[in-house]
Scaffold this motif. Structure first.
Motif, short mmCIF file in Angstrom:
data_model
loop_
_atom_site.label_atom_id
_atom_site.label_comp_id
_atom_site.label_asym_id
_atom_site.label_seq_id
_atom_site.Cartn_x
_atom_site.Cartn_y
_atom_site.Cartn_z
N GLN A 6 36.83 36.26 -46.59
CA GLN A 6 37.83 37.21 -46.11
C GLN A 6 37.72 37.38 -44.59
OE1 GLN A 6 37.56 41.62 -46.75
NE2 GLN A 6 39.17 41.20 -48.23
N SER A 85 49.98 39.01 -46.01
CA SER A 85 48.82 38.39 -45.35
C SER A 85 48.91 36.86 -45.39
CB SER A 85 47.52 38.84 -46.02
OG SER A 85 47.33 40.23 -45.86
N TYR A 103 44.20 31.08 -48.97
CA TYR A 103 43.89 32.51 -49.01
C TYR A 103 44.46 33.15 -50.27
CZ TYR A 103 44.44 37.48 -48.02
OH TYR A 103 44.45 38.85 -48.12
N GLU A 107 42.21 34.87 -53.31
CA GLU A 107 42.37 36.28 -53.64
C GLU A 107 42.79 36.47 -55.09
OE1 GLU A 107 41.53 38.92 -52.31
OE2 GLU A 107 41.89 39.03 -50.16
N ILE A 324 44.46 42.00 -44.62
CA ILE A 324 43.34 41.23 -45.17
C ILE A 324 42.10 42.10 -45.25
CG2 ILE A 324 41.76 39.30 -44.71
CD1 ILE A 324 44.09 37.77 -43.54
#
Length: 334
Positions: A6, A85, A103, A107, A324
């Protein structure tokens, strides 16, 4: 996602964002903001609503991919945060999809599983790009309907229509047969990249085949979902023309909304040709300049629109990067 990854996404995006901001002429930015007045705030707020279209499309894909014995899901507003994000990382990353998509998968995977997360992200990206081609084809028809057509423009529109038609065919084929393995096979023939792609395919062949089966199954079994997702993405592009409409109202109160749709269409086409540039620097500005000039507006109008849109992109990139770092305290749905 672990804090380490992250933070890595956040720091990378922040560094690129700072570099982009450093390239701005701040006196020109201030003059543009003063000229735009309250319409600039309307432009920024507009994108809070436009991201709802993108989130809804991805949310439908995730729901459609859920099996009867798999009750795992995600909340819409958590997905909205990840969507914003993800787009922020895409804006800031050379190559576009090199930042936001990994990403999103990282997630989403802890909540619904890696394979389902990967297939939903890949399918959303496919649909997002597919809707670009659909939007460009609709815009060509709109141009023919409302604008005078010269020989040069007829040739250009014909070539663009052929390109978009090829893109539509490619993605429809991908929906039917899956696209993960096919795309990686293409990468395995590209110099430098093939050193990574070939071993990756060999190591993850079974998982990639599963993802492709899920993509083709979603398309076969959920045609209504597919049409809904494409419609949401196309509508998002149509509504995004409000951004150009709001900005041009400052310069020309009699601006035509249909012409704003054409500006967005041809600007996005030109900018996506230069997808490898972070924040599509230069491509978007050049696209706005050519689009408004081609529609009989002044070059100054194109420069003004490009400036305000660039500032809005930087603001939403910053918002996305901050999101984020916002920890989600809501319990995961099982």
């Amino acid at each position: 996602m672990s804090k380490k990854y992250q933070n890595a996404f956040f720091i990378f995006g922040l560094v690129v964002l700072i570099v982009m901001i450093s390239q701005l002429d701040f006196s020109e930015v201030w003059r543009g903001l003063c000229s735009a007045g309250y319409w600039f705030f309307a432009v920024v707020v507009l994108w809070a609503f436009l991201y709802i279209f993108n989130t809804a499309a991805w949310y439908l894909i995730i729901k459609a991919g859920r099996t009867d014995d798999d009750r795992r899901t995600v909340s819409f507003w958590w997905l909205y945060k990840i969507t914003v994000s993800g787009f922020a990382l895409n804006y800031a990353t050379p190559g576009g999809l090199m930042g936001g998509e990994p990403y999103r998968i990282m997630e989403l995977a802890p909540r619904i599983g890696t394979e389902r997360a990967s297939s939903s992200v890949i399918l959303y990206v496919m649909t997002h790009i597919f809707s670009h081609f659909c939007f460009w084809l609709l815009s060509i028809a709109l141009y023919v309907a409302i604008q005078p057509l010269s020989l040069f423009m007829a040739i250009m529109l014909g070539a663009t229509a052929a390109f978009c038609g090829l893109g539509v065919w490619f993605f429809i084929s991908g929906y039917r047969k899956g696209l993960a393995v096919r795309m990686l096979n293409v990468f395995s023939h590209i110099p430098y990249i093939k050193r990574w792609a070939a071993p990756f395919i060999s190591k993850h062949r079974e998982e990639l085949d599963t993802i492709d089966r899920q993509i083709s199954a979603l398309n076969r079994q959920n045609r209504k979902t597919f049409l809904s997702v494409v419609s949401l993405e196309v509508m998002c592009r149509v509504c995004s023309a409000l951004e150009v409409f709001f900005i041009l109202l400052v310069l020309m109160p009699s601006v035509n909304y249909l012409q704003c749709i054409l500006v967005i269409a041809f600007t996005s086409l030109f900018a996506n040709i230069l997808f490898f540039m972070p924040l599509q620097l230069g491509g978007r500005e050049g696209g706005f300049l050519m689009s408004v000039s081609g529609l009989g507006m002044t070059a100054g109008a194109g420069i003004f629109v490009a400036l305000i849109v660039r500032i809005r992109e930087l603001i939403w990139t910053g918002i996305g990067l901050l999101l984020i770092k916002i920890n989600n305290k809501t319990k995961r749905n099982k």
